[in-house]
Design a protein around this motif. Structure first.
Motif, PDB file in Angstrom:
ATOM      1  N   LEU A 148       0.847  -1.041   0.024  1.00  0.00           N
ATOM      2  CA  LEU A 148      -0.148   0.071   0.057  1.00  0.00           C
ATOM      3  C   LEU A 148       0.856   1.063   0.137  1.00  0.00           C
ATOM      4  O   LEU A 148       1.760   1.164   0.944  1.00  0.00           O
ATOM      5  CB  LEU A 148      -0.915  -0.139   0.988  1.00  0.00           C
ATOM      6  N   ASN A 149       0.620   2.058  -1.089  1.00  0.00           N
ATOM      7  CA  ASN A 149       1.435   3.380  -1.217  1.00  0.00           C
ATOM      8  C   ASN A 149       0.891   4.486  -0.012  1.00  0.00           C
ATOM      9  O   ASN A 149      -0.400   4.811  -0.317  1.00  0.00           O
ATOM     10  CB  ASN A 149       1.601   3.810  -2.435  1.00  0.00           C
ATOM     11  N   LEU A 150       1.629   4.927   0.804  1.00  0.00           N
ATOM     12  CA  LEU A 150       1.118   6.124   1.606  1.00  0.00           C
ATOM     13  C   LEU A 150       1.033   7.335   0.680  1.00  0.00           C
ATOM     14  O   LEU A 150       1.910   7.379  -0.194  1.00  0.00           O
ATOM     15  CB  LEU A 150       2.012   6.390   2.848  1.00  0.00           C
ATOM     16  N   GLU A 151      -0.105   8.021   0.709  1.00  0.00           N
ATOM     17  CA  GLU A 151      -0.254   9.286  -0.012  1.00  0.00           C
ATOM     18  C   GLU A 151       0.227  10.468   0.798  1.00  0.00           C
ATOM     19  O   GLU A 151       0.337  10.355   1.994  1.00  0.00           O
ATOM     20  CB  GLU A 151      -1.647   9.372  -0.710  1.00  0.00           C
ATOM     21  N   ASN A 152       0.547  11.558   0.108  1.00  0.00           N
ATOM     22  CA  ASN A 152       0.973  12.906   0.730  1.00  0.00           C
ATOM     23  C   ASN A 152      -0.071  13.200   1.977  1.00  0.00           C
ATOM     24  O   ASN A 152      -1.340  13.019   1.830  1.00  0.00           O
ATOM     25  CB  ASN A 152       0.874  14.013  -0.001  1.00  0.00           C
ATOM     26  N   GLY A 153       0.560  13.589   3.120  1.00  0.00           N
ATOM     27  CA  GLY A 153      -0.125  13.931   4.097  1.00  0.00           C
ATOM     28  C   GLY A 153      -1.076  12.830   4.839  1.00  0.00           C
ATOM     29  O   GLY A 153      -1.983  12.907   5.632  1.00  0.00           O
ATOM     30  N   GLU A 154      -0.291  11.669   4.909  1.00  0.00           N
ATOM     31  CA  GLU A 154      -0.820  10.507   5.638  1.00  0.00           C
ATOM     32  C   GLU A 154       0.101   9.834   6.725  1.00  0.00           C
ATOM     33  O   GLU A 154       1.412  10.068   6.465  1.00  0.00           O
ATOM     34  CB  GLU A 154      -1.324   9.130   4.605  1.00  0.00           C
ATOM     35  N   ILE A 155      -0.411   9.329   7.750  1.00  0.00           N
ATOM     36  CA  ILE A 155       0.557   8.837   8.836  1.00  0.00           C
ATOM     37  C   ILE A 155      -0.134   7.604   8.971  1.00  0.00           C
ATOM     38  O   ILE A 155      -1.568   7.193   8.669  1.00  0.00           O
ATOM     39  CB  ILE A 155       0.251   9.608   9.848  1.00  0.00           C
ATOM     40  N   ALA A 156       0.751   6.562   9.358  1.00  0.00           N
ATOM     41  CA  ALA A 156       0.129   5.270   9.679  1.00  0.00           C
ATOM     42  C   ALA A 156       0.964   4.488  11.215  1.00  0.00           C
ATOM     43  O   ALA A 156       2.014   4.769  11.412  1.00  0.00           O
ATOM     44  CB  ALA A 156       0.480   4.293   8.712  1.00  0.00           C
ATOM     45  N   ARG A 157       0.123   3.887  11.754  1.00  0.00           N
ATOM     46  CA  ARG A 157       0.522   3.239  12.929  1.00  0.00           C
ATOM     47  C   ARG A 157       0.745   1.592  12.669  1.00  0.00           C
ATOM     48  O   ARG A 157      -0.395   1.134  12.330  1.00  0.00           O
ATOM     49  CB  ARG A 157      -0.438   3.355  14.040  1.00  0.00           C
ATOM     50  N   LEU A 158       1.888   1.150  12.738  1.00  0.00           N
ATOM     51  CA  LEU A 158       1.845  -0.418  12.524  1.00  0.00           C
ATOM     52  C   LEU A 158       2.108  -1.115  13.935  1.00  0.00           C
ATOM     53  O   LEU A 158       3.144  -0.638  14.500  1.00  0.00           O
ATOM     54  CB  LEU A 158       3.104  -0.640  11.757  1.00  0.00           C
ATOM     55  N   THR A 159       1.395  -1.997  13.960  1.00  0.00           N
ATOM     56  CA  THR A 159       1.672  -2.828  15.306  1.00  0.00           C
ATOM     57  C   THR A 159       1.464  -4.343  15.107  1.00  0.00           C
ATOM     58  O   THR A 159       1.105  -4.757  13.803  1.00  0.00           O
ATOM     59  CB  THR A 159       0.489  -2.426  16.351  1.00  0.00           C
ATOM     60  N   PRO A 160       1.783  -5.273  15.717  1.00  0.00           N
ATOM     61  CA  PRO A 160       1.623  -6.482  15.481  1.00  0.00           C
ATOM     62  C   PRO A 160       0.333  -7.049  15.218  1.00  0.00           C
ATOM     63  O   PRO A 160       0.094  -8.153  14.411  1.00  0.00           O
ATOM     64  CB  PRO A 160       2.032  -7.320  16.968  1.00  0.00           C
ATOM     65  N   LEU A 161      -0.783  -6.262  15.455  1.00  0.00           N
ATOM     66  CA  LEU A 161      -1.865  -6.653  15.011  1.00  0.00           C
ATOM     67  C   LEU A 161      -2.412  -6.020  13.603  1.00  0.00           C
ATOM     68  O   LEU A 161      -3.520  -6.369  13.288  1.00  0.00           O
ATOM     69  CB  LEU A 161      -3.102  -6.017  16.254  1.00  0.00           C
ATOM     70  N   GLY A 162      -1.925  -5.061  13.162  1.00  0.00           N
ATOM     71  CA  GLY A 162      -2.219  -4.474  11.910  1.00  0.00           C
ATOM     72  C   GLY A 162      -1.688  -3.009  11.673  1.00  0.00           C
ATOM     73  O   GLY A 162      -0.947  -2.770  12.252  1.00  0.00           O
ATOM     74  N   VAL A 163      -2.423  -2.486  10.706  1.00  0.00           N
ATOM     75  CA  VAL A 163      -2.182  -0.968  10.326  1.00  0.00           C
ATOM     76  C   VAL A 163      -3.171  -0.152  10.365  1.00  0.00           C
ATOM     77  O   VAL A 163      -4.401  -0.473   9.802  1.00  0.00           O
ATOM     78  CB  VAL A 163      -1.337  -1.193   8.801  1.00  0.00           C
ATOM     79  N   GLU A 164      -2.858   0.998  11.023  1.00  0.00           N
ATOM     80  CA  GLU A 164      -4.126   2.174  10.992  1.00  0.00           C
ATOM     81  C   GLU A 164      -3.640   3.083  10.239  1.00  0.00           C
ATOM     82  O   GLU A 164      -2.466   3.641  10.452  1.00  0.00           O
ATOM     83  CB  GLU A 164      -4.137   2.286  12.318  1.00  0.00           C
ATOM     84  N   ILE A 165      -4.238   3.697   9.309  1.00  0.00           N
ATOM     85  CA  ILE A 165      -3.881   4.928   8.459  1.00  0.00           C
ATOM     86  C   ILE A 165      -4.805   6.242   8.832  1.00  0.00           C
ATOM     87  O   ILE A 165      -5.973   6.213   8.790  1.00  0.00           O
ATOM     88  CB  ILE A 165      -3.928   4.690   7.070  1.00  0.00           C
ATOM     89  N   TYR A 166      -4.331   7.371   8.885  1.00  0.00           N
ATOM     90  CA  TYR A 166      -4.903   8.659   9.255  1.00  0.00           C
ATOM     91  C   TYR A 166      -4.356   9.572   8.254  1.00  0.00           C
ATOM     92  O   TYR A 166      -3.193   9.479   7.818  1.00  0.00           O
ATOM     93  CB  TYR A 166      -4.606   8.914  10.768  1.00  0.00           C
ATOM     94  N   ASN A 167      -5.003  10.657   7.988  1.00  0.00           N
ATOM     95  CA  ASN A 167      -4.546  11.929   7.543  1.00  0.00           C
ATOM     96  C   ASN A 167      -4.184  12.722   8.704  1.00  0.00           C
ATOM     97  O   ASN A 167      -3.909  12.298   9.772  1.00  0.00           O
ATOM     98  CB  ASN A 167      -5.501  12.616   6.811  1.00  0.00           C
ATOM     99  N   PHE A 168      -3.178  13.869   8.382  1.00  0.00           N
ATOM    100  CA  PHE A 168      -2.431  14.567   9.116  1.00  0.00           C
ATOM    101  C   PHE A 168      -3.493  15.325  10.271  1.00  0.00           C
ATOM    102  O   PHE A 168      -3.021  15.697  11.315  1.00  0.00           O
ATOM    103  CB  PHE A 168      -1.629  15.523   8.595  1.00  0.00           C
ATOM    104  N   ALA A 169      -4.729  15.341   9.843  1.00  0.00           N
ATOM    105  CA  ALA A 169      -5.727  15.981  11.008  1.00  0.00           C
ATOM    106  C   ALA A 169      -6.119  14.941  11.784  1.00  0.00           C
ATOM    107  O   ALA A 169      -6.913  15.319  12.612  1.00  0.00           O
ATOM    108  CB  ALA A 169      -6.691  16.606  10.119  1.00  0.00           C
ATOM    109  N   GLY A 170      -5.768  13.746  11.860  1.00  0.00           N
ATOM    110  CA  GLY A 170      -6.063  12.576  12.795  1.00  0.00           C
ATOM    111  C   GLY A 170      -7.427  11.754  12.155  1.00  0.00           C
ATOM    112  O   GLY A 170      -7.552  10.988  12.987  1.00  0.00           O
ATOM    113  N   GLU A 171      -7.782  12.008  11.260  1.00  0.00           N
ATOM    114  CA  GLU A 171      -9.076  11.176  10.842  1.00  0.00           C
ATOM    115  C   GLU A 171      -8.595  10.040  10.167  1.00  0.00           C
ATOM    116  O   GLU A 171      -7.701   9.980   9.266  1.00  0.00           O
ATOM    117  CB  GLU A 171      -9.819  12.067   9.729  1.00  0.00           C
ATOM    118  N   ARG A 172      -9.240   8.716  10.675  1.00  0.00           N
ATOM    119  CA  ARG A 172      -9.217   7.727  10.061  1.00  0.00           C
ATOM    120  C   ARG A 172      -9.172   7.363   8.669  1.00  0.00           C
ATOM    121  O   ARG A 172     -10.551   7.566   8.112  1.00  0.00           O
ATOM    122  CB  ARG A 172      -9.805   6.694  10.900  1.00  0.00           C
TER     123      ARG A 172
END
Length: 627
Positions: free
Chosen positions: A206-230
């Motif tokens: 999965l390519n992160l797009e501009n203005g995106e932040i991701a949290r990787l844990t042993p359980l999976g991946v969560e992606i948010y924009n810089f404003a914190g919206e999932r």
């Protein structure tokens, strides 16, 4: 520029990080480092120089950590010393950051942090990031929140990855104008600057797009924009094979990639040439299928091409084809210059960005500025953007209306070879498509050109089979005392002279310049003597006699002359040239795809005989992702 790798999962992180960095070393190799989290501590190891220096350090320690980040650097801020190598840590060494890109306001941030009593250990812009995150972390509910707050303070282009000893089961990554991908495995997750780093472990990307932040844990991946919206997005599965990134018995990646060029051209032809098109049937559909839509081609009056480096040379070939075959006035600009001196706005203009990686910062920024300055104008003035790239999943593909995927496969060698030829092929397809639409040449002539292109793969194979040994032997003559080379060409082969000169100086460090052959007597001829070899691209056609005449002017100044010409012309050309690199007989219009091959081989062998690092020449990186 610079390579990032991150891992969280069930395996030893260090092994995966080093393996990933090996596949990213073409992006930078001034220094390297890794940081892992173990026993609630950050374990950071860094080394100056090539990656093997870091590997030797790591072999002396045992590290079973299952989370970590790694980095291989191409120096921007701060010299390539160990203390400037990534990862960079906060004051108490509990949090580590790696970064690709440039933080433009780092001096302002650094001054602010120093006023708070923070001491810096490096001269890099990156080091401000862990300190800012650490400050926000004290008043945040999570590491993710602290990173979001810190990112809001950063200006510039960046991709970052963060690990924190106090949050040992998560890896945070973020992207703004610098490439970053996520990889999905079985109970493990990856991040990297390029797909090549994770291919041995997963093809689910999965390519992160501009203005995106991701949290990787042993359980999976969560992606948010810089404003914190999932954000909810799905990964895709690649059909790439890890074998593509191996040398497969060749001494260097560059040599392997030179030999892959027949297959690359065949793939391009199979992908884009319509097999059912026949000139004598007067078809009402184009002979090539590159997916151009009417909004890009209708009433097209002007084309402007933006590119850098080798891609700029391919664009010059493209300019010749688009004007002489398609009949459309075309300009070619360095993307880095176009941004600050854009051309007057002309209606019905197609703007083409050419970039192997699809991530070249100047080219992307030039295209974005072109769209922005035309955005509020009437429809005929609005931007029409097309990209010629080797990475269909890249940033440039996200901002352009269409792309021509050059189908070259992964290219590891920093000096472009097969991707140059593939870009040139892309311009043949584009010019033929537009010529058919605009009726600037006859169907029979289009058919002749296509037939000529179909012979190119076997003709390149002929060059490699018959000329390789001779070129290697010839290369020995230029490895000891030669300090300068001159390349000359005319017409459609002048860009090949430019490309030949660039290849030579990129990997052999011999100074080389290229000139239109007719311009030699307007100044550059003063450089010539018996110590300056001259390479003349003299392909039969409209300017052949002129190039021979210009070459003879150089010969009269005692220069050693090397000619690139056809085997059929070899006997005649022998009266002019001291050495000849011959190619099969070919239509002048198609000749650049053949004439460049001996020049690639000559540059390669000179550098290899000199014992230089062909695949990773000094000071260069494969993908220039900062301005």
């Amino acid at each position: 520029m610079c390579g990032i790798v991150g891992y969280i999962g069930t395996q030893a992180a260090t092994d995966i990080l080093i393996a990933g960095l090996e596949r990213l070393e073409y992006r930078g190799y001034d220094s390297a480092g890794v940081a892992t989290v173990e026993a609630d501590k950050i374990n950071c190891v860094k080394a100056k120089g090539k990656l093997f220096n870091l590997r030797e350090k790591l072999e002396q320690t045992e590290n079973k950590s299952q989370i970590g980040i790694g980095h291989t650097r191409w120096a921007t801020h701060g010299k390539p010393e160990e203390h400037n190598a990534h990862p960079h840590l906060n004051a108490d060494m509990s949090l580590a950051v790696v970064q690709n890109g440039i933080i433009e306001n780092y001096l302002e941030l650094k001054s602010e942090l120093i006023s708070k009593g923070i001491e810096f250990r490096s001269e890099t812009d990156t080091e401000v990031i862990p300190h800012i995150i650490s400050i926000f972390l004290a008043n945040s509910s999570s590491l993710l929140e602290a990173v979001q707050k810190a990112i809001a303070r950063l200006e510039g282009a960046f991709a970052i990855a963060i690990v924190d000893a106090n949050n040992p089961f998560e890896l945070i990554v973020a992207r703004q104008q610098a490439p970053l991908i996520l990889g999905f495995g079985q109970g493990e997750f990856f991040c990297a600057s390029d797909i090549t780093a994770v291919l041995p472990y997963t093809r689910t990307i999965l390519n992160l797009e501009n203005g995106e932040i991701a949290r990787l844990t042993p359980l999976g991946v969560e992606i948010y924009n810089f404003a914190g919206e999932r954000i909810s997005r799905f990964p895709r599965t690649l059909d790439w094979n890890p074998v593509q990134t191996e040398k497969q018995g060749f001494r260097h990646y560059m040599l392997k990639e030179i030999y892959e060029q027949p297959a690359v051209v065949r793939t391009c032809l199979d992908t884009y040439i319509n097999p059912n098109w026949h000139a004598d049937e007067n078809p009402d559909y184009s002979p090539v299928n590159i997916g151009l839509t009417p909004n890009l081609t209708d009433d097209l009056k002007h084309i402007q091409i933006l590119a850098c480096g080798t891609s700029w040379h391919a664009a010059l070939v493209g300019k010749y084809l688009l004007e002489q075959v398609s009949g459309i006035p075309t300009t070619v600009d360095y993307a880095s210059e176009f941004r600050y001196s854009p051309k007057p706005i002309i209606p019905n203009t197609l703007t083409i960005g050419v970039t192997q990686s699809g991530e070249t910062a100047d080219t992307i920024a030039a295209l974005e500025s072109e769209r922005a300055r035309r955005a509020d104008l009437e429809p005929k003035f609005q931007a029409k953007l097309l990209a010629v790239t080797n990475r269909a999943e890249s940033s440039i593909a996200q901002i352009c209306d269409r792309i021509i995927d050059t189908q070259a496969g992964i290219e590891i060698g920093v000096a472009a070879t097969k991707t140059f030829v593939a870009q040139v092929m892309g311009f043949y397809f584009l010019s033929l498509d537009l010529a058919f639409r605009q009726k600037t040449i006859s169907n029979s002539r289009i058919g002749e050109i296509i037939e000529g292109l179909r012979h190119i793969p076997s003709q390149i194979e002929t060059i490699l089979d018959t000329q390789a040994e001779y070129i290697e032997e010839l290369a020995h003559d230029f490895t000891a005392e030669t300090e300068d080379f001159i390349f000359i060409g005319r017409g459609i082969n002048f860009p090949i002279a430019l490309e030949g000169a660039l290849k030579l100086k990129e990997i052999s460090y011999i100074h080389a310049e290229a000139y239109p052959a007719g311009e030699m007597k307007h100044g550059p001829i003063a450089l010539l003597d018996n110590k300056v070899p001259v390479v003349a691209v003299a392909m039969p056609g409209s300017v052949y006699d002129k190039v021979i005449s210009n070459a003879q002017e150089a010969k009269a100044r005692d220069a050693r002359l090397i000619g690139v010409t056809t085997a059929m012309n070899a006997t005649e050309a022998a009266h002019t040239f001291d050495d000849m690199l011959t190619v099969p007989e070919v239509d002048e219009l198609i000749s650049p795809v053949l004439s460049v091959i001996p020049l690639q081989m000559l540059s390669y062998h000179i550098a290899a005989i000199k014992g230089l690092d062909v695949d990773q020449p000094r000071n260069l990186a494969k993908s220039v992702t900062v301005e």
